[in-house]
Write an enzyme that holds these catalytic residues in place. Structure first.
Site, PDB file in Angstrom:
ATOM      1  N   GLU A   1       0.824  -1.210   0.000  1.00 18.69           N
ATOM      2  CA  GLU A   1       0.000   0.000   0.000  1.00 18.69           C
ATOM      3  C   GLU A   1       0.862   1.265   0.000  1.00 18.69           C
ATOM      4  O   GLU A   1       0.527   2.248  -0.670  1.00 18.69           O
ATOM      5  CB  GLU A   1      -0.949   0.006   1.202  1.00 18.69           C
TER       6      GLU A   1
ATOM      7  N   ASP B   1      -9.751   5.562  -2.870  1.00 19.19           N
ATOM      8  CA  ASP B   1      -8.694   6.171  -3.678  1.00 19.19           C
ATOM      9  C   ASP B   1      -9.310   6.770  -4.934  1.00 19.19           C
ATOM     10  O   ASP B   1     -10.536   6.873  -5.060  1.00 19.19           O
ATOM     11  CB  ASP B   1      -7.602   5.148  -4.012  1.00 19.19           C
TER      12      ASP B   1
ATOM     13  N   TYR C   1      -6.722   6.633   3.642  1.00 17.30           N
ATOM     14  CA  TYR C   1      -6.925   5.557   2.667  1.00 17.30           C
ATOM     15  C   TYR C   1      -6.113   4.321   3.048  1.00 17.30           C
ATOM     16  O   TYR C   1      -6.643   3.201   3.083  1.00 17.30           O
ATOM     17  CB  TYR C   1      -6.537   6.013   1.259  1.00 17.30           C
TER      18      TYR C   1
END
Length: 362
Positions: free
Chosen positions: A45, A144, A126
């Site tokens: 991520e 996102d 996020y």
């Protein structure tokens, strides 16, 4: 779909089941989707922040081979970490990874809640939601750019998605329709993002004929999907002129470290100066560094685009004599290979590497 019978709430409520069925049959086989271990999920991520999946894959594999555990990352030498990150850009991400790794290693485990993950260095809303859902099965919606686009089109939302209140509303809307089964929770955000990345694509017409939720999509029914989402225009990037020098001396090239703060902080660079120097004015800059030009070889132009600034670079390759500044580090091909030089200097790095390898062959 009959538009007059479909509302925003109904459109999103009907999203979950067909989306998950489609995802399980069509999702790309990405390595971080094959684990529930928070460490590799977290690494992926962070790497994927403002970086394409295709660019991340090789880095992800090399990174995890070098640092297979969070403890290994916490104990890594900064130079090795930065070298492995070289070319991915946004180098503060790597530094924050190590800061967070040290925190997790000391704690003995990753935090397993959205709030706990959000407290880690480099983890925003996020990323915290994405890890909480994928690694721990928490009902947190990760929003996102792909997700904002999908939801804007499904709901025919005409609001500016760059507005924080719009992002918050979309997240709340998605969390209201998230599944309750843990296995489904883990993939729900991934499925929405996958739809945006492969079907409800940016910069072109969405592939509505391939979309598993097109019959519930208000944007498709009203013919507005291609024009969505709406967002305010970006500001023009600031353009900066620079002159870069490949200074060669006794089979070595000069490097120097950038400041510990600011753009490309703490990375190695080729000596450079502000402004586009000409062949007539460049020698003075070299002399100011305590060096004497012996032979000018090549002139190289390059450009690099950052998020908010654009570098236009004029470069010179030349042989020099003299001591140079104390901050200069003179390295051979092997020394260059072990130091992290950002991709902003990619053209000059390639040129320097070629010249140094020729020196080794002599």
């Amino acid at each position: 779909m009959k538009d007059k019978k479909m509302t925003t709430e109904k459109a999103l409520k009907n999203l979950t089941k067909p989306l998950l069925v489609w995802y399980r049959a069509n999702a790309r086989g990405l390595p971080w989707r094959e684990t529930q271990d928070p460490y590799p999920i977290w690494v992926s991520e962070i790497m994927l922040q403002q970086t394409r999946v295709a660019a991340v894959l090789g880095y992800y594999d090399r990174f995890l081979r070098a640092f297979p555990t969070v403890e290994a990352l916490a104990d890594a030498e900064e130079q090795q970490l930065m070298k492995l990150w070289e070319g991915l850009g946004y180098y503060s991400r790597a530094r924050n990874l190590q800061k967070a790794a040290k925190f997790v290693a000391e704690a003995g485990a990753f935090p397993d809640t959205y709030e706990g993950l959000l407290a880690l260095p480099g983890v925003g809303e996020y990323t915290a939601a994405a890890i909480a859902a994928a690694a721990f099965g928490r009902r947190e919606a990760a929003v996102d750019g792909n997700v904002l686009r999908v939801v804007s089109r499904i709901t025919d939302c005409r609001d500016d998605i760059t507005e924080p209140k719009v992002k918050r509303r979309i997240r709340e809307q998605l969390e209201a329709v998230m599944p309750t089964e843990e296995a489904d929770i883990r993939i729900f955000s991934q499925a929405t993002m996958e739809l945006g990345a492969t079907v409800c694509i940016p910069n072109g017409a969405p592939k509505c004929d391939l979309c598993p939720v097109r019959e519930y999509c208000l944007g498709c029914a009203r013919g507005t999907a291609e024009s969505l989402p709406l967002k305010k225009a970006k500001k023009d990037r600031k353009i900066e002129e620079k002159t870069v020098f490949l200074l060669l001396r006794d089979g070595k090239v000069a490097l120097r470290k950038r400041s510990r703060t600011g753009l490309l902080a703490g990375l190695w660079e080729f000596p450079n100066t502000d402004g586009a120097l000409t062949e007539e004015t460049a020698p003075a800059a070299v002399a100011a560094w305590g060096l004497t030009p012996k032979a000018w070889q090549r002139k190289l132009s390059a450009k690099h685009i950052f998020t908010h600034v654009e570098w236009h670079m004029t470069g010179y390759t030349l042989e020099v004599s003299g001591e140079g500044l104390p901050e200069f580090l003179w390295v051979d091909a092997q020394g260059l290979a072990t130091r992290a030089v950002p991709s902003a200097f990619a053209r000059y790095y390639a040129e320097a590497n070629e010249l140094l390898e020729k020196e080794c062959d002599r």
